[in-house]
Design a protein around this motif. Structure first.
Motif, PDB file in Angstrom:
ATOM      1  N   LEU B 211       0.837  -1.204   0.000  1.00 15.78           N
ATOM      2  CA  LEU B 211       0.000   0.000   0.000  1.00 15.78           C
ATOM      3  C   LEU B 211       0.870   1.252   0.000  1.00 15.78           C
ATOM      4  N   LEU B 212       1.983   1.216   0.719  1.00 14.82           N
ATOM      5  CA  LEU B 212       2.871   2.378   0.762  1.00 14.82           C
ATOM      6  C   LEU B 212       3.433   2.668  -0.626  1.00 14.82           C
ATOM      7  N   SER B 213       3.841   1.598  -1.344  1.00 17.45           N
ATOM      8  CA  SER B 213       4.384   1.880  -2.677  1.00 17.45           C
ATOM      9  C   SER B 213       3.267   2.350  -3.611  1.00 17.45           C
ATOM     10  N   GLY B 214       2.035   1.921  -3.348  1.00 19.74           N
ATOM     11  CA  GLY B 214       0.907   2.446  -4.115  1.00 19.74           C
ATOM     12  C   GLY B 214       0.707   3.928  -3.835  1.00 19.74           C
ATOM     13  N   LEU B 215       0.812   4.303  -2.564  1.00 23.50           N
ATOM     14  CA  LEU B 215       0.635   5.712  -2.180  1.00 23.50           C
ATOM     15  C   LEU B 215       1.730   6.589  -2.786  1.00 23.50           C
ATOM     16  N   GLN B 216       2.958   6.034  -2.783  1.00 22.31           N
ATOM     17  CA  GLN B 216       4.070   6.841  -3.285  1.00 22.31           C
ATOM     18  C   GLN B 216       4.005   7.037  -4.790  1.00 22.31           C
ATOM     19  N   ALA B 217       3.196   6.188  -5.453  1.00 17.48           N
ATOM     20  CA  ALA B 217       3.079   6.317  -6.901  1.00 17.48           C
ATOM     21  C   ALA B 217       2.071   7.396  -7.302  1.00 17.48           C
ATOM     22  N   ILE B 218       1.329   7.905  -6.325  1.00 14.42           N
ATOM     23  CA  ILE B 218       0.353   8.960  -6.637  1.00 14.42           C
ATOM     24  C   ILE B 218       1.104  10.267  -6.881  1.00 14.42           C
ATOM     25  N   PRO B 219       0.876  10.918  -8.036  1.00 17.89           N
ATOM     26  CA  PRO B 219       1.637  12.127  -8.367  1.00 17.89           C
ATOM     27  C   PRO B 219       1.478  13.209  -7.292  1.00 17.89           C
ATOM     28  N   ARG B 220       2.621  13.805  -6.897  1.00 23.50           N
ATOM     29  CA  ARG B 220       2.624  14.815  -5.849  1.00 23.50           C
ATOM     30  C   ARG B 220       1.818  16.059  -6.242  1.00 23.50           C
ATOM     31  N   ASP B 221       1.855  16.409  -7.535  1.00 22.91           N
ATOM     32  CA  ASP B 221       1.226  17.681  -7.918  1.00 22.91           C
ATOM     33  C   ASP B 221      -0.278  17.679  -7.685  1.00 22.91           C
ATOM     34  N   LEU B 222      -0.876  16.476  -7.664  1.00 23.50           N
ATOM     35  CA  LEU B 222      -2.306  16.424  -7.347  1.00 23.50           C
ATOM     36  C   LEU B 222      -2.545  16.993  -5.947  1.00 23.50           C
ATOM     37  N   TYR B 223      -1.661  16.591  -5.001  1.00 24.19           N
ATOM     38  CA  TYR B 223      -1.818  17.082  -3.635  1.00 24.19           C
ATOM     39  C   TYR B 223      -1.517  18.573  -3.552  1.00 24.19           C
ATOM     40  N   GLU B 224      -0.518  19.005  -4.336  1.00 21.13           N
ATOM     41  CA  GLU B 224      -0.186  20.425  -4.316  1.00 21.13           C
ATOM     42  C   GLU B 224      -1.343  21.258  -4.827  1.00 21.13           C
ATOM     43  N   ALA B 225      -1.972  20.767  -5.900  1.00 19.91           N
ATOM     44  CA  ALA B 225      -3.128  21.491  -6.445  1.00 19.91           C
ATOM     45  C   ALA B 225      -4.231  21.571  -5.396  1.00 19.91           C
ATOM     46  N   ALA B 226      -4.469  20.424  -4.703  1.00 19.57           N
ATOM     47  CA  ALA B 226      -5.513  20.408  -3.680  1.00 19.57           C
ATOM     48  C   ALA B 226      -5.154  21.368  -2.549  1.00 19.57           C
ATOM     49  N   ASN B 227      -3.876  21.448  -2.250  1.00 21.15           N
ATOM     50  CA  ASN B 227      -3.403  22.332  -1.191  1.00 21.15           C
ATOM     51  C   ASN B 227      -3.657  23.798  -1.546  1.00 21.15           C
ATOM     52  N   MET B 228      -3.429  24.139  -2.827  1.00 25.82           N
ATOM     53  CA  MET B 228      -3.669  25.510  -3.312  1.00 25.82           C
ATOM     54  C   MET B 228      -5.127  25.884  -3.151  1.00 25.82           C
ATOM     55  N   ASP B 229      -5.995  24.911  -3.451  1.00 26.61           N
ATOM     56  CA  ASP B 229      -7.433  25.192  -3.347  1.00 26.61           C
ATOM     57  C   ASP B 229      -7.921  25.065  -1.916  1.00 26.61           C
ATOM     58  N   ALA B 230      -6.996  24.814  -0.971  1.00 25.83           N
ATOM     59  CA  ALA B 230      -7.352  24.668   0.439  1.00 25.83           C
ATOM     60  C   ALA B 230      -8.434  23.610   0.640  1.00 25.83           C
ATOM     61  N   THR B 231      -8.296  22.494  -0.073  1.00 25.95           N
ATOM     62  CA  THR B 231      -9.253  21.396   0.091  1.00 25.95           C
ATOM     63  C   THR B 231      -9.057  20.757   1.469  1.00 25.95           C
ATOM     64  N   PRO B 232     -10.124  20.514   2.207  1.00 17.07           N
ATOM     65  CA  PRO B 232      -9.965  19.868   3.521  1.00 17.07           C
ATOM     66  C   PRO B 232      -9.357  18.467   3.375  1.00 17.07           C
ATOM     67  N   PRO B 233      -8.503  18.074   4.348  1.00 16.85           N
ATOM     68  CA  PRO B 233      -7.747  16.812   4.242  1.00 16.85           C
ATOM     69  C   PRO B 233      -8.628  15.595   3.990  1.00 16.85           C
ATOM     70  N   LEU B 234      -9.763  15.532   4.663  1.00 13.72           N
ATOM     71  CA  LEU B 234     -10.617  14.362   4.511  1.00 13.72           C
ATOM     72  C   LEU B 234     -11.121  14.232   3.078  1.00 13.72           C
ATOM     73  N   ARG B 235     -11.420  15.383   2.488  1.00 19.50           N
ATOM     74  CA  ARG B 235     -11.899  15.410   1.119  1.00 19.50           C
ATOM     75  C   ARG B 235     -10.787  14.983   0.170  1.00 19.50           C
ATOM     76  N   VAL B 236      -9.553  15.417   0.477  1.00 21.94           N
ATOM     77  CA  VAL B 236      -8.403  14.999  -0.332  1.00 21.94           C
ATOM     78  C   VAL B 236      -8.282  13.480  -0.308  1.00 21.94           C
ATOM     79  N   PHE B 237      -8.478  12.914   0.893  1.00 24.81           N
ATOM     80  CA  PHE B 237      -8.380  11.470   1.026  1.00 24.81           C
ATOM     81  C   PHE B 237      -9.426  10.765   0.167  1.00 24.81           C
TER      82      PHE B 237
END
Lengths: 348, 328
Positions: B211-237
């Motif tokens: 599962l960890l290697s699956g998580l690490q394969a998720i592109p980082r920029d998706l999270y950065e974009a979500a961070n810019m939009d101030a998406t709540p963490p649970l929603r990001v999950f």
């Protein structure tokens, strides 16, 4: 280390509660994973009587014994906790009912009588290595170790050879029936050893392999995950290398062992590690095939002793520690490769 | 190159050179492509002998009776073994069945698979999520959770047997905190609990790793974009992590089920299937019926194996689909 730990944050300023929760979880998890193994290791160094203490002492300790003039054997030392003699450390000569008769090692002529309730054992740290030495001399540990190492090494070498040959042909040749052959190998995933116990026993018996270490080795040398993993890796090797070797008039067999195998070393290493772990830890199939104790592996020996030796935990614990030691050593050295190998191959 | 390396290299060359002549001869005489079968041959031979042929023999054993091992000496009984296994007046009550141990095995295995896979994947996911944060000492913690995976089932069982025994450290700790101790492995409910707990303890590191290697394969920029939009963490999950982790999660659940259905080793050493039949699982029934009782009922064991094989076949098809999808 601690400073780095404290500075670790998630981009935004300050430590928020999620960081605390994360590290607490991880530390708790680490204790839960290592703690039981450490407890086993510490316990294995306790003497037979030390193991019977309840509540158990944290570290292996033993009652101090002192030589008293006039006494044949050294006597256990106790500390008097109450009464006129409070604070003195005396040797315990005998206990009758609730009364203890104590001797002063310096002046053994005048015994002292004290209620047992007013005495406390004087303990000192003592690692009972004799658990290990006695276990090694009492049980044929060497035989079990040899059997296990033999199975592990031979089966791993054969596994690498047989599976890499198949993977080579499946990745580098086009031949009629290649696809079916690959699918047949994958299909064996559907036939785990647990469901063919009875017939495999018959087959092993008809080749005369029962109670033979080869009976454990042969069924294990072809593994679908091994073929699959090696094939995937060999597909990435350039075909030009093979063409060049053919120009030099190398035989196909030579191409396989001179060019393909050395280049596949990383994948072979991962499979080798897995194979060693599988064979070292295997239990059910060896238990079916090997029924005589001369052919037992370490796992089988442990299992049979845990049935017989429930009162002799000091030997059983020592043997368990010796069995998990090699695996732990391999893990400490190769930890990185193992975790990466599993993450990339998705097999165990 | 050190002396040892050179020796190993020389040994390797000497051994691998042995088949050179026969292989060269075969290469000259086999027409194009047939040589491939020579390389695949040994593997297929072992598979045929120890995987495919056994399935055929399994079927023969399942439709024959008696206690003889040799297939020729076994009288044909048709579907009687299956009928015996499946004969129950009330399928929900193992006691009403002709082979109550088999049904204890079935129900316990079902219960075990549900609880063990559910909790194990839950904890593995939680651990992988925590490890996927910017953790100092990631390598150490990842290794710590993985370590028990390498221990043999027998060792795992003995470690916990030592802790759980009546005068063990767990009871001492509980009494130290003024709780009542318990005879953990002699109580039906507790011993079932501990089989689930111990097998999660022993295996979750493996699933965490995938599962960890699956998580690490998720592109980082998706999270950065979500961070810019101030998406709540649970929603990001729910919106990013979980959907993109689905393929790994699928693999892990299927593998977990395949393994849990075949649970045997740890439990056999830890509880021996008891107390009573509280922790008797299907594979133990097969082993006991075929090998560990005075009268070896190979037919019943084979019939039970085939029923188990049917269940495993179903889940393995899912696993194969995942593997071949990645392979091409």
């Amino acid at each position: 280390m601690l400073a780095r730990l404290l500075r670790a944050r998630r981009g935004h300023a300050g430590w928020d509660w999620t960081d605390w929760a994360s590290y607490s979880y991880l530390v708790f998890g680490t204790l839960l994973m290592f703690g039981p193994v450490l407890w086993l290791a510490v316990s294995s160094l306790k003497s037979e009587s030390g193991l019977q203490e309840f509540p158990p002492t944290l570290l292996p300790s033993e009652q101090v014994r002192v030589a008293v003039p006039g006494q044949a054997a050294p006597l256990p030392l106790v500390q008097v906790t109450a009464g006129a003699q409070a604070g003195r450390e005396l040797a315990l000569l005998r206990r009758i009912g609730l009364q203890a008769t104590l001797l002063d090692p310096a002046a053994p002529e005048t015994p002292v009588r004290v209620p047992v309730a007013d005495t406390k054992k004087v303990m000192h740290l003592h690692a009972a290595w004799e658990n290990y030495s006695e276990m090694l001399s009492k049980f044929s540990f060497g035989t079990y170790l040899f059997n296990t190492v033999f199975i592990t090494v031979v089966a791993t070498v054969l596994t690498l050879l047989v599976n890499s040959m198949a993977a080579f042909a499946l990745s580098k040749y086009r031949f009629p029936g290649r696809e079916p052959a690959f699918l047949i190998m994958l299909a064996t995933l559907m036939i785990p050893p647990t469901i063919v116990l009875v017939p495999n026993y018959l087959i092993a018996a008809s080749f005369g392999l029962t109670n033979s270490l080869w009976g454990v080795i042969w069924p294990a040398v072809a593994t679908p995950t091994g073929v699959f993993m090696l094939r995937q890796y060999m597909l990435t090797l350039p075909d030009e290398l093979i063409e060049a070797a053919r120009m030099d008039n190398a035989s196909e067999w030579r191409i396989y062992w001179r060019i393909i195998l050395p280049l596949s070393a990383p994948a072979l290493a991962v499979l080798a590690i897995f194979s060693v772990m599988w064979r070292w830890n295997e239990f059910l199939w060896p238990m079916v095939v090997l029924s005589r104790s001369e052919s037992f592996t370490l796992q089988l020996a442990l299992n049979s002793f845990q049935g017989e030796l429930t009162t002799q935990w000091h030997y059983l614990l020592a043997m368990t520690v010796l069995t998990l030691l090699p695996v732990t050593a391999v893990f400490l050295v190769l930890q990185k490769y193992i975790t990466q190998g599993i993450a990339s191959a998705g097999v165990k | 190159m050190s002396g040892v390396d050179r020796l190993a290299g020389g040994l390797y060359a000497a051994v691998m050179n042995l088949p050179e002549r026969p292989m060269r001869w075969a290469q000259g005489h086999l027409r194009d492509g047939r040589l491939g079968w020579l390389f695949v041959g040994p593997n297929l031979l072992v598979f045929g002998l120890f995987s495919f042929l056994p399935i055929v023999i399994d079927v023969w054993y399942a439709v024959t009776g008696g206690t003889e091992l040799l297939p020729g000496n076994r009288p044909f009984v048709g579907g009687e073994n299956f009928a015996t296994l499946l004969r129950c007046s009330d399928y929900l009550d193992a006691n009403s069945c002709a082979r109550d141990q088999f049904w204890y095995g079935v129900w316990n295995t079902l219960k075990f698979v549900g609880l063990q896979v559910g909790f194990m994947i839950g904890f593995s996911l939680l651990t992988a999520l925590v490890l996927n944060r910017k953790i100092v000492g990631l390598g150490f913690f990842r290794a710590a959770f993985f370590y028990p995976v390498l221990l043999s089932p027998v060792v795992v069982a003995l470690i916990w047997k030592w802790i759980l025994q009546r005068e063990g450290v767990l009871n001492a700790a509980l009494q130290g905190m003024n709780f009542q101790g318990e005879n953990w492995l002699l109580d039906a409910h507790w011993s079932f609990f501990w089989t689930v707990f111990v097998s999660i303890w022993a295996h979750m590191g493996f699933y965490t790793l995938i599962l960890l290697s699956g998580l690490q394969a998720i592109p980082r920029d998706l999270y950065e974009a979500a961070n810019m939009d101030a998406t709540p963490p649970l929603r990001v999950f729910w919106r990013i992590t979980l959907p993109l982790l689905m393929p790994s999660l699928f693999v892990v659940v299927v593998l977990g089920i395949i393994r849990a259905v075949q649970i045997f080793d740890e439990v056999y050493v830890l509880t021996g299937g008891g107390p009573g039949s509280a922790t008797t699982f299907l594979v133990q029934y097969i082993y006991t019926t075929g090998f560990a009782q005075a009268v070896r009922e190979y037919g019943l064991a084979a019939a039970a194996s085939l029923l188990l094989a049917g269940v495993l076949l179903f889940f393995t098809l899912f696993q194969l689909r995942g593997m071949t999808k990645n392979a091409r």
